[in-house]
Design an enzyme around this catalytic site. Structure first.
Site, mmCIF file in Angstrom:
data_model
loop_
_atom_site.group_PDB
_atom_site.id
_atom_site.type_symbol
_atom_site.label_atom_id
_atom_site.label_comp_id
_atom_site.label_asym_id
_atom_site.label_seq_id
_atom_site.Cartn_x
_atom_site.Cartn_y
_atom_site.Cartn_z
ATOM 1 N N GLY A 53 0.661 -1.441 -0.081
ATOM 2 C CA GLY A 53 0.029 0.064 0.047
ATOM 3 C C GLY A 53 0.823 1.396 0.028
ATOM 4 O O GLY A 53 0.659 2.112 -0.885
ATOM 5 N N GLU A 126 -6.735 5.279 2.486
ATOM 6 C CA GLU A 126 -6.920 3.795 2.827
ATOM 7 C C GLU A 126 -8.079 3.775 4.250
ATOM 8 O O GLU A 126 -8.230 5.081 4.604
ATOM 9 C CB GLU A 126 -5.561 3.005 3.376
ATOM 10 C CG GLU A 126 -5.034 2.849 2.128
ATOM 11 C CD GLU A 126 -3.619 2.234 2.164
ATOM 12 O OE1 GLU A 126 -2.706 1.743 1.234
ATOM 13 O OE2 GLU A 126 -3.103 2.058 3.439
ATOM 14 N N HIS A 248 -5.417 -9.139 8.128
ATOM 15 C CA HIS A 248 -5.661 -8.494 6.895
ATOM 16 C C HIS A 248 -6.627 -8.835 6.237
ATOM 17 O O HIS A 248 -6.949 -10.017 5.883
ATOM 18 C CB HIS A 248 -4.476 -8.344 5.875
ATOM 19 C CG HIS A 248 -4.560 -7.225 4.678
ATOM 20 N ND1 HIS A 248 -5.396 -7.300 3.804
ATOM 21 C CD2 HIS A 248 -3.726 -6.026 4.879
ATOM 22 C CE1 HIS A 248 -5.503 -6.111 3.160
ATOM 23 N NE2 HIS A 248 -4.416 -5.359 3.779
ATOM 24 N N ARG A 294 -9.465 -2.116 9.429
ATOM 25 C CA ARG A 294 -9.230 -3.325 9.217
ATOM 26 C C ARG A 294 -9.867 -4.384 10.128
ATOM 27 O O ARG A 294 -10.412 -5.510 9.636
ATOM 28 C CB ARG A 294 -7.662 -3.764 9.255
ATOM 29 C CG ARG A 294 -7.103 -3.158 7.821
ATOM 30 C CD ARG A 294 -5.558 -3.228 8.171
ATOM 31 N NE ARG A 294 -5.014 -2.547 7.094
ATOM 32 C CZ ARG A 294 -3.611 -2.851 6.678
ATOM 33 N NH1 ARG A 294 -2.763 -3.449 7.584
ATOM 34 N NH2 ARG A 294 -3.169 -2.220 5.532
ATOM 35 N N HIS A 355 -1.620 -10.705 9.476
ATOM 36 C CA HIS A 355 -0.880 -10.021 8.818
ATOM 37 C C HIS A 355 0.098 -8.811 9.791
ATOM 38 O O HIS A 355 1.227 -8.608 9.360
ATOM 39 C CB HIS A 355 -1.966 -8.866 8.312
ATOM 40 C CG HIS A 355 -1.279 -7.863 7.161
ATOM 41 N ND1 HIS A 355 -0.509 -8.179 6.436
ATOM 42 C CD2 HIS A 355 -1.422 -6.716 7.358
ATOM 43 C CE1 HIS A 355 -0.091 -7.012 5.731
ATOM 44 N NE2 HIS A 355 -0.491 -6.040 6.342
ATOM 45 N N ARG A 390 -4.023 -1.733 14.273
ATOM 46 C CA ARG A 390 -3.246 -0.853 13.508
ATOM 47 C C ARG A 390 -4.020 -0.153 12.393
ATOM 48 O O ARG A 390 -4.593 -0.681 11.728
ATOM 49 C CB ARG A 390 -2.049 -1.600 12.976
ATOM 50 C CG ARG A 390 -1.115 -0.569 12.125
ATOM 51 C CD ARG A 390 0.190 -1.404 11.691
ATOM 52 N NE ARG A 390 -0.059 -2.550 10.689
ATOM 53 C CZ ARG A 390 -0.262 -2.332 9.267
ATOM 54 N NH1 ARG A 390 0.057 -1.320 8.785
ATOM 55 N NH2 ARG A 390 -0.614 -3.155 8.546
#
Length: 550
Positions: A53, A126, A248, A294, A355, A390
């Site tokens: 990303g 994002e 993720h 996420r 992830h 995160r």
């Protein structure tokens, strides 16, 4: 210490060669210190290389430090340390400018792009971000950063690179001035020569990445086995918030690409998540849809897969034209085409995968751990930035900012004499293994029960079952470790088992659901957010007493 084939001496030994480790080594190179960089595989191989990303930073006039801080605090579900967040964000522009000055080829802005006017580089948006603030190099940012830093590292005369070497254990001595011990160096396995070498150092920096290979399905390369966290714990360092493992949401579901990540940037550019019947389900779970943080997206996918019995969901960006996809996602598009998938004409099958490790070795703002002489930077460290979840693209930023801070701290310290008589690694009472199948079997068992019992949605019963399994497994690994010469597989298994136990005990102690930790027995968050802190001198059992401020 005299140097020979098994003994080396450095001012600083950096264990790990991703963005954090190489940034620190390069930042220190100008200070005149001798630096050794330990890389488990090839120098550039690791999680950074595969990051897609980008890097979040306040770069545009319409954005602000306060907005980036607020977004990060919101995504962290009340557990971020606000001073750590502000410190990171305030240094974000300087971190990006340092990378640009080093030659990282970020994607330039284009008149046709949806990017704030006046900035030279294209910025993505994002999940969790209120602004476009993700600077990137197409959809292969990690590769651009890592290969640039790799080239500079190989050319730096102050840095000696040791590829295909793996850290075994920190070398600690107890002193009145350092209650938890002072680090004198590290034992390192030379994988190609099958020899354990002694590296003396004034400072050892752990930059080893996360522990995501504790799970059956992971987006990370093979190196992410929790080595730095496990070594620091065994040496006496505290760890925090190990229960917060980020999954993720969108890893490609394909037998030939089980760890291939589909970047969050696709959702930032309009990709939506659908079920097999075409229903777009994210608005049913969160008003932010596919741009929710996420943890929310991963739980929504997990819930829909369990509700429908489908092995995956679909990520659909086919409403974007082929030229747009080829321009913005060239690496992902090429990989998908190689697998027979055309995302410009059909949706992609995706599943969540382990992830990112949000917890880790507790550090201060300079990367200092509880252990005198030991620093931790990057994913293996707990800085307080990420909290319970995160936010996308804050990880590479943390690597650069905290590696720079740690380098400054090391450069400002006195060059105390190296220990002259460190002992050799003792292999006098071990033999070569004739039962390597034990390592392979235990590896698979550990990753399977962690996925089944300590995954996206947890229960107390599942966690207790996992704790029982890991206690038995660790005893078996301990007996094996004491009888046979070390191998990379055995070292990784031992480290993963240690970190898995820390994850399980941390999860059992948190009797609430918050961020990445969702436990069905306690579905609501408690009124006050507290950190889970485990301390080796109290034993892992101390974790069951509860959690507290740092």
């Amino acid at each position: 210490m005299p140097e020979d084939s098994t003994h080396r001496s450095f001012d600083v030994v950096v264990v790990g060669s991703g963005a954090a480790g190489l940034t620190l080594a390069l930042r220190l190179a100008s200070s005149g210190r001798r630096i050794g960089v330990i890389s488990k595989g090839a120098l550039a191989e690791g999680s950074t290389l595969y990051a897609q990303g980008g890097i979040s930073a306040v770069l545009d006039a319409s954005d602000s430090i306060d907005a980036h801080v607020a977004d990060t605090l919101r995504a962290g579900a009340g557990l971020c340390d606000e001073p750590a967040v502000r410190f990171t964000v305030e240094h974000s522009r300087a971190a990006i400018e340092w990378l640009i000055d080093r030659g990282v080829p970020f994607t330039p802005a284009d008149e046709s792009d949806e990017t704030p006017a006046g900035y030279a580089y294209h910025l993505n948006r994002e999940g969790g971000h209120s602004h476009r603030r993700i600077i990137h190099a197409d959809d292969a940012t990690g590769r651009a950063v890592e290969t640039t830093l790799e080239g500079l590292t190989r050319r730096a005369p102050e840095i000696t690179v040791f590829e295909h070497h793996m850290a075994v254990e920190l070398i600690m001595t107890r002193t009145p001035a350092a209650a938890r011990g002072h680090c004198q160096g590290v034992y390192v396995l030379d994988i190609n020569r099958d020899t354990v070498r002694t590296f003396a150092a004034r400072h050892v920096v752990l930059a080893t990445g996360g522990a995501n290979l504790a799970y059956l399905y992971s987006s990370n390369p093979h190196a992410a086995s929790g080595d730095g966290i496990a070594m620091a714990w065994r040496a006496g360092a505290r760890v925090a918030n190990m229960e917060f493992m980020q999954f993720h949401p969108t890893c490609l579901y394909h037998p030939r690409a089980r760890s291939f990540l589909i970047s969050e940037a696709l959702r930032g550019e309009g990709a939506v998540l659908r079920l097999a019947d075409g229903h777009r389900f994210m608005p049913d779970h969160d008003e932010r849809g596919e741009l929710a943080p996420r943890d929310i997206v991963a739980r929504a996918i997990d819930a829909e897969m369990k509700r429908t019995g489908q092995p995956h969901v679909w990520l659909d960006i086919s409403h974007r034209d082929k030229a747009f996809i080829e321009k913005h996602f060239p690496a992902i598009n090429a990989q998908c085409l190689e697998l027979g998938l055309d995302m410009s004409g059909e949706p992609l099958p995706v599943v969540p995968a382990a992830h990112y490790t949000c917890g880790g070795v507790i550090t201060d703002a300079h990367g200092c751990t509880d252990l005198d002489g030991v620093y931790a930077v990057g994913e293996c460290a707990f800085t307080g930035l990420h909290g319970a979840n995160r936010m996308a693209s804050n990880s590479l930023l943390e690597c650069i900012v905290y590696a720079s801070a740690a380098a400054d701290d090391i450069a400002g310290r006195d060059t105390t004499p190296l220990c002259a008589d460190l002992p050799d690694w003792d292999e006098s009472r071990v033999t070569d293994s004739d039962e390597e199948v034990v390592v392979a079997h235990n590896w698979q068992e550990l990753r399977r029960f962690m996925w089944d019992y300590v995954g996206i949605v947890r229960t107390t019963k599942r966690l207790e079952r996992a704790l029982h399994r890991i206690e038995l497994l660790r005893r078996e690994i301990h007996d094996y470790y004491g009888s046979f010469r070390v191998t990379p597989g055995l070292l990784e298994l031992r480290n993963l088992a240690q970190v898995a136990e820390l994850i399980i005990r941390s999860a059992l102690s948190r009797r609430e659901s918050r961020g990445l930790h969702y436990i069905s027995d306690y579905p609501k968050p408690l009124p006050r957010a507290m950190h889970t802190v485990l301390s080796p001198e109290l034993g892992t059992e101390s974790a069951t007493a509860g959690y507290r401020p740092l």
